[in-house]
Motif scaffolding. Structure first.
Motif, PDB file in Angstrom:
ATOM      1  N   GLN A   1       0.663  -1.020  -0.032  1.00  0.00           N
ATOM      2  CA  GLN A   1       0.099  -0.094  -0.091  1.00  0.00           C
ATOM      3  C   GLN A   1       0.421   1.267   0.223  1.00  0.00           C
ATOM      4  O   GLN A   1       0.483   2.310  -0.935  1.00  0.00           O
ATOM      5  N   VAL A   2       2.068   1.484   0.982  1.00  0.00           N
ATOM      6  CA  VAL A   2       2.933   2.651   0.846  1.00  0.00           C
ATOM      7  C   VAL A   2       3.592   2.920  -0.197  1.00  0.00           C
ATOM      8  O   VAL A   2       3.674   3.852  -0.795  1.00  0.00           O
ATOM      9  N   SER A   3       4.114   1.723  -1.217  1.00  0.00           N
ATOM     10  CA  SER A   3       4.916   2.215  -2.510  1.00  0.00           C
ATOM     11  C   SER A   3       3.287   2.407  -3.514  1.00  0.00           C
ATOM     12  O   SER A   3       3.860   3.074  -4.363  1.00  0.00           O
ATOM     13  N   LEU A   4       2.271   1.216  -3.721  1.00  0.00           N
ATOM     14  CA  LEU A   4       2.104   2.267  -3.827  1.00  0.00           C
ATOM     15  C   LEU A   4       1.287   3.717  -4.334  1.00  0.00           C
ATOM     16  O   LEU A   4       1.692   4.410  -5.229  1.00  0.00           O
ATOM     17  N   GLY A   5       1.229   4.196  -2.920  1.00  0.00           N
ATOM     18  CA  GLY A   5       0.831   5.616  -2.891  1.00  0.00           C
ATOM     19  C   GLY A   5       2.234   6.231  -3.160  1.00  0.00           C
ATOM     20  O   GLY A   5       1.799   7.399  -3.861  1.00  0.00           O
ATOM     21  N   ARG A   6       2.878   6.067  -3.277  1.00  0.00           N
ATOM     22  CA  ARG A   6       3.904   6.625  -3.622  1.00  0.00           C
ATOM     23  C   ARG A   6       4.214   6.770  -4.998  1.00  0.00           C
ATOM     24  O   ARG A   6       4.774   7.158  -5.783  1.00  0.00           O
ATOM     25  N   PHE A   7       4.167   5.766  -5.879  1.00  0.00           N
ATOM     26  CA  PHE A   7       4.336   4.999  -6.941  1.00  0.00           C
ATOM     27  C   PHE A   7       3.609   6.299  -8.148  1.00  0.00           C
ATOM     28  O   PHE A   7       3.497   7.007  -8.552  1.00  0.00           O
ATOM     29  N   ILE A   8       2.057   6.298  -7.483  1.00  0.00           N
ATOM     30  CA  ILE A   8       0.692   7.008  -8.430  1.00  0.00           C
ATOM     31  C   ILE A   8       1.246   8.249  -7.743  1.00  0.00           C
ATOM     32  O   ILE A   8       1.198   9.033  -8.846  1.00  0.00           O
ATOM     33  N   ALA A   9       1.332   8.779  -6.763  1.00  0.00           N
ATOM     34  CA  ALA A   9       1.832  10.141  -6.545  1.00  0.00           C
ATOM     35  C   ALA A   9       2.682  10.753  -7.341  1.00  0.00           C
ATOM     36  O   ALA A   9       2.763  11.591  -8.076  1.00  0.00           O
ATOM     37  N   GLY A  10       4.067   9.550  -7.106  1.00  0.00           N
ATOM     38  CA  GLY A  10       5.058  10.741  -8.195  1.00  0.00           C
ATOM     39  C   GLY A  10       4.602  10.118  -9.972  1.00  0.00           C
ATOM     40  O   GLY A  10       5.158  11.243 -10.450  1.00  0.00           O
ATOM     41  N   TYR A  11       4.029   8.747 -10.616  1.00  0.00           N
ATOM     42  CA  TYR A  11       3.843   8.700 -11.389  1.00  0.00           C
ATOM     43  C   TYR A  11       2.972  10.531 -11.775  1.00  0.00           C
ATOM     44  O   TYR A  11       3.305  10.937 -13.363  1.00  0.00           O
ATOM     45  N   LEU A  12       1.863  10.513 -11.701  1.00  0.00           N
ATOM     46  CA  LEU A  12       0.825  11.394 -11.513  1.00  0.00           C
ATOM     47  C   LEU A  12       1.950  12.559 -12.360  1.00  0.00           C
ATOM     48  O   LEU A  12       1.369  13.668 -12.782  1.00  0.00           O
ATOM     49  N   LEU A  13       2.514  13.342 -11.264  1.00  0.00           N
ATOM     50  CA  LEU A  13       2.855  14.743 -10.791  1.00  0.00           C
ATOM     51  C   LEU A  13       3.809  15.054 -11.947  1.00  0.00           C
ATOM     52  O   LEU A  13       4.424  15.603 -12.620  1.00  0.00           O
ATOM     53  N   ALA A  14       4.375  13.569 -12.305  1.00  0.00           N
ATOM     54  CA  ALA A  14       5.104  13.401 -13.533  1.00  0.00           C
ATOM     55  C   ALA A  14       4.236  13.451 -15.054  1.00  0.00           C
ATOM     56  O   ALA A  14       4.752  14.345 -15.736  1.00  0.00           O
ATOM     57  N   VAL A  15       3.617  12.348 -15.374  1.00  0.00           N
ATOM     58  CA  VAL A  15       3.414  12.317 -16.457  1.00  0.00           C
ATOM     59  C   VAL A  15       1.748  13.446 -17.187  1.00  0.00           C
ATOM     60  O   VAL A  15       2.319  14.152 -18.379  1.00  0.00           O
ATOM     61  N   ILE A  16       1.371  13.725 -16.349  1.00  0.00           N
ATOM     62  CA  ILE A  16      -0.012  14.652 -16.427  1.00  0.00           C
ATOM     63  C   ILE A  16       0.897  16.552 -16.957  1.00  0.00           C
ATOM     64  O   ILE A  16       0.948  16.328 -17.999  1.00  0.00           O
ATOM     65  N   PRO A  17       1.733  17.022 -16.756  1.00  0.00           N
ATOM     66  CA  PRO A  17       3.173  18.899 -16.859  1.00  0.00           C
ATOM     67  C   PRO A  17       3.362  17.601 -18.568  1.00  0.00           C
ATOM     68  O   PRO A  17       3.729  18.441 -19.166  1.00  0.00           O
ATOM     69  N   ALA A  18       3.522  16.362 -17.921  1.00  0.00           N
ATOM     70  CA  ALA A  18       5.096  16.359 -19.529  1.00  0.00           C
ATOM     71  C   ALA A  18       4.388  16.019 -20.857  1.00  0.00           C
ATOM     72  O   ALA A  18       4.670  16.468 -21.353  1.00  0.00           O
ATOM     73  N   ILE A  19       2.968  15.087 -20.360  1.00  0.00           N
ATOM     74  CA  ILE A  19       1.999  15.491 -21.497  1.00  0.00           C
ATOM     75  C   ILE A  19       1.629  16.273 -22.014  1.00  0.00           C
ATOM     76  O   ILE A  19       1.623  17.346 -23.191  1.00  0.00           O
ATOM     77  N   MET A  20       0.778  17.450 -21.184  1.00  0.00           N
ATOM     78  CA  MET A  20       0.868  19.253 -21.493  1.00  0.00           C
ATOM     79  C   MET A  20       1.667  19.350 -22.745  1.00  0.00           C
ATOM     80  O   MET A  20       1.672  20.667 -22.748  1.00  0.00           O
TER      81      MET A  20
END
Length: 254
Positions: A59-78
């Motif tokens: 749960q901890v790992s997935l939480g960290r992963f989702i947070a970091g991944y979304l923070l990266a890919v959303i602005p990267a796409i835009m």
């Protein structure tokens, strides 16, 4: 039927892997202390499931992963869509990206730990660095490959600004974007574990380090298996997302 075939192929592949694993132990005459057997690792997996250790760290790992991944890919796409539409600006930004991109996210860990301390943020920051550049570069490349005739049609229809990005540019560049998302997912998941080994007191990476320090190699291999299975499932989720976006925009998947 297609789903059953995939399950069958997955089961066959995992069975072959377990057989090869056991054969390596027999041929190399490895002791349990050096290379635990599949049976020992299976017992460790069951033990972590029963006592809840697995779910806490997962749960901890997935939480960290989702947070970091979304923070990266959303602005990267835009940002990638904007830079792909601005060749002159990209010519200036590209050298900066190409200098920073090859640097391993773990190389920034001394600064990341100093800036964010110990906890969730170091792992999230490392995931962000690992995921940002692949998505940015593939998005820019996808936008630059768009047939100019489509953009001319959009201009004739007086479609501008965000509607142009949403209705024309993003769907046309989406195959490249998905490639970046998959590449970023695998890279970010790998570096999540590395980040948790450096600056965290929980998560799958910490689980492996803690088990290693206790010389419980069966738990180390159990943690490795969890990481591999989670990475596989996350990649399948990207495929589901690709199909959903394809249906939304009327694109046919290959």
């Amino acid at each position: 039927m297609n789903f059953r075939k995939k399950i069958l192929n997955f089961s066959i592949g995992m069975t072959i892997l377990v057989i090869l694993w056991q054969m390596v132990i027999w041929i190399g005459d490895y002791q349990e202390a050096l290379l635990p057997s599949p049976l020992s690792v299976a017992k460790a997996i069951i033990a972590m499931i029963v006592d809840g250790t697995l779910f806490v760290h997962l749960q901890v790992s997935l939480g960290r992963f989702i947070a970091g991944y979304l923070l990266a890919v959303i602005p990267a796409i835009m940002l990638g869509m904007l830079l792909g539409r601005s060749p002159r600006v990209w010519q200036v930004i590209d050298p900066i990206v190409q200098v920073l991109r090859p640097v391993s996210p773990v190389a920034w860990s001394p600064f990341i730990v100093l800036w964010f301390g110990i906890g969730n943020m170091p792992a999230i920051a490392i995931i962000f660095i690992a995921a940002f550049f692949p998505v940015l570069l593939t998005t820019v490349a996808g936008v630059k490959k768009i047939d100019r005739s489509y953009l001319k049609i959009a201009e004739n229809l007086e479609i501008k600004n965000w509607q142009l990005m949403y209705k024309f540019i993003f769907p046309a560049a989406f195959p490249s974007v998905v490639s970046g998302l998959r590449l970023a997912l695998g890279t970010a998941w790998i570096f999540l574990v590395a980040g948790e080994m450096i600056g965290a007191q929980s998560g799958l990476g910490f689980l492996i380090v803690d088990a290693r320090n206790m010389l419980n190699l069966d738990y180390v291999l159990a943690g490795i298996i969890f990481i591999g299975v989670c990475g596989f499932l996350l990649d399948r989720l990207i495929s589901v997302f690709e199909g959903w976006v394809g249906k939304h925009f009327g694109m046919v998947r290959g």
